[in-house]
Design a protein around this motif. Structure first.
Motif, PDB file in Angstrom:
ATOM      1  N   LEU A  49     -43.955  16.385 -12.081  1.00 13.92           N
ATOM      2  CA  LEU A  49     -45.188  16.212 -12.639  1.00 13.92           C
ATOM      3  C   LEU A  49     -46.015  15.553 -11.278  1.00 13.92           C
ATOM      4  O   LEU A  49     -46.973  15.251 -11.655  1.00 13.92           O
ATOM      5  CB  LEU A  49     -45.330  15.174 -13.925  1.00 13.92           C
ATOM      6  CG  LEU A  49     -44.445  16.370 -14.961  1.00 13.92           C
ATOM      7  CD1 LEU A  49     -44.546  15.616 -16.712  1.00 13.92           C
ATOM      8  CD2 LEU A  49     -44.990  17.726 -14.336  1.00 13.92           C
ATOM      9  N   ARG A  50     -45.616  14.681 -11.060  1.00 15.86           N
ATOM     10  CA  ARG A  50     -46.312  13.465  -9.679  1.00 15.86           C
ATOM     11  C   ARG A  50     -46.263  13.094  -8.822  1.00 15.86           C
ATOM     12  O   ARG A  50     -45.665  12.246  -8.182  1.00 15.86           O
ATOM     13  CB  ARG A  50     -45.992  11.619 -11.292  1.00 15.86           C
ATOM     14  CG  ARG A  50     -47.184  12.076 -12.527  1.00 15.86           C
ATOM     15  CD  ARG A  50     -46.835  10.699 -13.253  1.00 15.86           C
ATOM     16  NE  ARG A  50     -45.033   9.944 -13.001  1.00 15.86           N
ATOM     17  CZ  ARG A  50     -44.180  10.524 -13.424  1.00 15.86           C
ATOM     18  NH1 ARG A  50     -44.431  11.603 -14.682  1.00 15.86           N
ATOM     19  NH2 ARG A  50     -43.854   9.575 -13.549  1.00 15.86           N
ATOM     20  N   GLY A  80     -52.825  13.231 -18.802  1.00 18.63           N
ATOM     21  CA  GLY A  80     -51.880  13.760 -18.889  1.00 18.63           C
ATOM     22  C   GLY A  80     -50.130  12.768 -18.914  1.00 18.63           C
ATOM     23  O   GLY A  80     -50.295  11.697 -19.589  1.00 18.63           O
ATOM     24  N   ALA A  85     -48.780  10.210 -16.278  1.00 16.19           N
ATOM     25  CA  ALA A  85     -48.335   9.029 -15.796  1.00 16.19           C
ATOM     26  C   ALA A  85     -49.130   9.049 -14.516  1.00 16.19           C
ATOM     27  O   ALA A  85     -48.719  10.181 -13.704  1.00 16.19           O
ATOM     28  CB  ALA A  85     -47.164   8.510 -15.664  1.00 16.19           C
ATOM     29  N   PRO A  86     -49.583   7.928 -13.924  1.00 13.44           N
ATOM     30  CA  PRO A  86     -49.665   8.015 -12.474  1.00 13.44           C
ATOM     31  C   PRO A  86     -48.892   8.037 -11.880  1.00 13.44           C
ATOM     32  O   PRO A  86     -47.333   7.926 -11.594  1.00 13.44           O
ATOM     33  CB  PRO A  86     -50.251   6.611 -12.047  1.00 13.44           C
ATOM     34  CG  PRO A  86     -50.254   6.078 -13.645  1.00 13.44           C
ATOM     35  CD  PRO A  86     -49.802   6.690 -14.481  1.00 13.44           C
ATOM     36  N   GLU A 116     -51.839   8.089  -7.073  1.00  7.68           N
ATOM     37  CA  GLU A 116     -52.792   7.437  -8.311  1.00  7.68           C
ATOM     38  C   GLU A 116     -52.769   6.175  -8.554  1.00  7.68           C
ATOM     39  O   GLU A 116     -53.252   4.845  -8.520  1.00  7.68           O
ATOM     40  CB  GLU A 116     -52.608   8.224  -9.265  1.00  7.68           C
ATOM     41  CG  GLU A 116     -52.819   9.633  -9.748  1.00  7.68           C
ATOM     42  CD  GLU A 116     -52.126  10.559  -8.965  1.00  7.68           C
ATOM     43  OE1 GLU A 116     -50.316  10.388  -9.209  1.00  7.68           O
ATOM     44  OE2 GLU A 116     -52.009  11.966  -9.230  1.00  7.68           O
ATOM     45  N   PRO A 154     -56.342   8.392 -12.468  1.00  3.70           N
ATOM     46  CA  PRO A 154     -55.818   9.670 -12.574  1.00  3.70           C
ATOM     47  C   PRO A 154     -55.848  11.003 -11.590  1.00  3.70           C
ATOM     48  O   PRO A 154     -57.373  11.731 -11.197  1.00  3.70           O
ATOM     49  CB  PRO A 154     -55.515  10.282 -14.068  1.00  3.70           C
ATOM     50  CG  PRO A 154     -57.013   9.017 -13.669  1.00  3.70           C
ATOM     51  CD  PRO A 154     -57.969   8.319 -13.085  1.00  3.70           C
ATOM     52  N   PHE A 155     -54.971  11.484 -11.691  1.00  3.29           N
ATOM     53  CA  PHE A 155     -55.015  12.651 -11.079  1.00  3.29           C
ATOM     54  C   PHE A 155     -55.483  13.120  -9.931  1.00  3.29           C
ATOM     55  O   PHE A 155     -56.651  13.599  -9.610  1.00  3.29           O
ATOM     56  CB  PHE A 155     -55.699  14.164 -12.048  1.00  3.29           C
ATOM     57  CG  PHE A 155     -54.042  14.439 -13.377  1.00  3.29           C
ATOM     58  CD1 PHE A 155     -53.411  15.158 -12.972  1.00  3.29           C
ATOM     59  CD2 PHE A 155     -54.411  13.740 -14.501  1.00  3.29           C
ATOM     60  CE1 PHE A 155     -52.403  15.797 -13.654  1.00  3.29           C
ATOM     61  CE2 PHE A 155     -53.787  13.892 -15.410  1.00  3.29           C
ATOM     62  CZ  PHE A 155     -52.658  15.335 -15.141  1.00  3.29           C
ATOM     63  N   HIS A 192     -48.248  21.692 -17.699  1.00  4.61           N
ATOM     64  CA  HIS A 192     -49.051  20.477 -16.391  1.00  4.61           C
ATOM     65  C   HIS A 192     -48.943  20.922 -15.108  1.00  4.61           C
ATOM     66  O   HIS A 192     -49.084  22.296 -14.961  1.00  4.61           O
ATOM     67  CB  HIS A 192     -48.070  19.572 -15.546  1.00  4.61           C
ATOM     68  CG  HIS A 192     -48.106  18.684 -15.452  1.00  4.61           C
ATOM     69  ND1 HIS A 192     -49.084  18.432 -14.324  1.00  4.61           N
ATOM     70  CD2 HIS A 192     -48.354  17.285 -16.339  1.00  4.61           C
ATOM     71  CE1 HIS A 192     -49.392  17.041 -13.828  1.00  4.61           C
ATOM     72  NE2 HIS A 192     -48.839  16.324 -15.231  1.00  4.61           N
TER      73      HIS A 192
HETATM   74  N1  URA Z   1     -49.732  13.809 -13.032  1.00  8.54           N
HETATM   75  C1  URA Z   1     -50.656  13.074 -14.538  1.00  8.54           C
HETATM   76  O1  URA Z   1     -49.390  12.947 -15.738  1.00  8.54           O
HETATM   77  N2  URA Z   1     -51.087  12.095 -14.349  1.00  8.54           N
HETATM   78  C2  URA Z   1     -51.339  11.791 -13.347  1.00  8.54           C
HETATM   79  O2  URA Z   1     -52.463  11.041 -13.249  1.00  8.54           O
HETATM   80  C3  URA Z   1     -51.787  12.351 -12.029  1.00  8.54           C
HETATM   81  C4  URA Z   1     -50.336  13.274 -11.714  1.00  8.54           C
END
Ligand code: URA
Length: 299
Positions: A43-44, A157, A159-160, A164, A170-171, A271
């Motif tokens: 996810l990140r 979402g 988490a960073p 991020e 974020p994102f 996501h």
């Molecule tokens: N994915 C997430 O869930 N959050 C973010 O801030 C970045 C990627």
């Protein structure tokens, strides 16, 4: 919206026309299973995280959702190839469980009554100084949230990630760019909405948030929701959905159902990082976005 304009939005999201919906996938049971049960794993920003350890056990979500009139729920039986996977780890236990820990094992949770009184600037400052869990030792920046503090739509979402954490927003990575495109697809700019995460600090190595970390951070998100009072929440991905709605249901089964968080309608979708790896699922995300628009218009 005229045809050409709608096509523009679909192009922005990378959806290649409506053929996707009716097209017969090469391996339908497996594709369905991925959509329902595996969902977001990387996810990140990192590309090496493991697939979900196992589908969640069947249990009714806390808010007893009913199928949304806007989109059809697509739940079907679990495919047999999922049966051999290992059981859920503690990380997947409901967050409420921390309440039953002995006092000396309970996470150093920010006092909810205290956080509940903070305004935006003080809340942001508090998050910036937070040392309620171990993540403060490895973070570069806290990632409080970004956007319009009077937004109708709140995007939540997980988490960073590395980007991020570096930028404190974020994102902002590849998943963030797709999220921006998804928002544009429903006629919203990034600045029109508010974007926040379950965790305000990056878990090292992009691992899943731990139960105690989510519990420690929860008062902050709760307060953000209370200050914002959005008309709808778009919950992206498994970790966000599980932590916000206190369920272990697979995202694929949560799609198309009505949930509430503090009375606010919640739409669950995939996501963006998962969509980057499984672009064939974008059509479903598009349906979910439509459902979010319906919630926004309903209020
Ligand atoms: N994915 C997430 O869930 N959050 C973010 O801030 C970045 C990627």
């Amino acid at each position: 919206m005229d045809r050409a304009r709608r096509q523009q939005y679909l192009d922005a999201m990378g959806i290649q026309g409506w053929a996707v919906r009716g097209a017969a996938p090469e391996d339908p049971p497996r594709q369905e299973a991925i959509a329902r049960d595996v969902e977001d794993t990387t996810l990140r920003g990192a590309d090496s995280r493991a697939v979900d350890p196992a589908p969640a056990p069947e249990s009714p979500p806390a808010s007893s959702p009913v199928p949304s009139p806007a989109i059809a729920a697509d739940a079907t039986d679990m495919p047999s190839w999922m049966d051999d996977l290992p059981p859920l780890t503690d990380d997947f236990a409901p967050v409420e469980d921390v309440d039953s820990l002995p006092a000396d094992m309970a996470p150093a949770q920010p006092q909810r009554s205290d956080v509940e009184r903070l305004d935006w600037p003080h809340l942001e400052q508090r998050v910036g100084e937070c040392e309620a869990c171990e993540l403060h030792t490895s973070r570069t920046n806290t990632v409080f949230g970004v956007g319009n503090r009077e937004a109708d739509l709140l995007v939540i979402g997980e988490a960073p990630g590395a980007d991020e954490d570096r930028q404190g927003e974020p994102f902002v990575g590849r998943a963030g760019q797709l999220l921006n495109a998804m928002l544009r697809a429903i006629g919203l700019q990034r600045d029109d909405v508010y974007i926040a995460n379950i965790l305000k600090c990056r878990p090292p190595g992009n691992r899943d948030p731990r139960q105690e970390e989510a519990a420690a951070c929860e008062p902050y998100l709760r307060r953000q929701v209370a200050l914002l009072r959005p008309k709808a929440i778009l919950c992206v991905g498994r970790v966000a959905a599980h932590n916000l709605l206190k369920t272990e249901e697979a995202v694929g089964r949560m799609r198309g159902k009505d949930y509430r968080y503090d009375q606010i309608p919640v739409v669950v979708t995939y996501h963006p990082a998962y969509l980057l790896r499984s672009p064939d699922q974008k059509a479903k995300a598009w349906q979910d976005l439509q459902a979010a628009v319906t919630r926004l218009k309903a209020v």
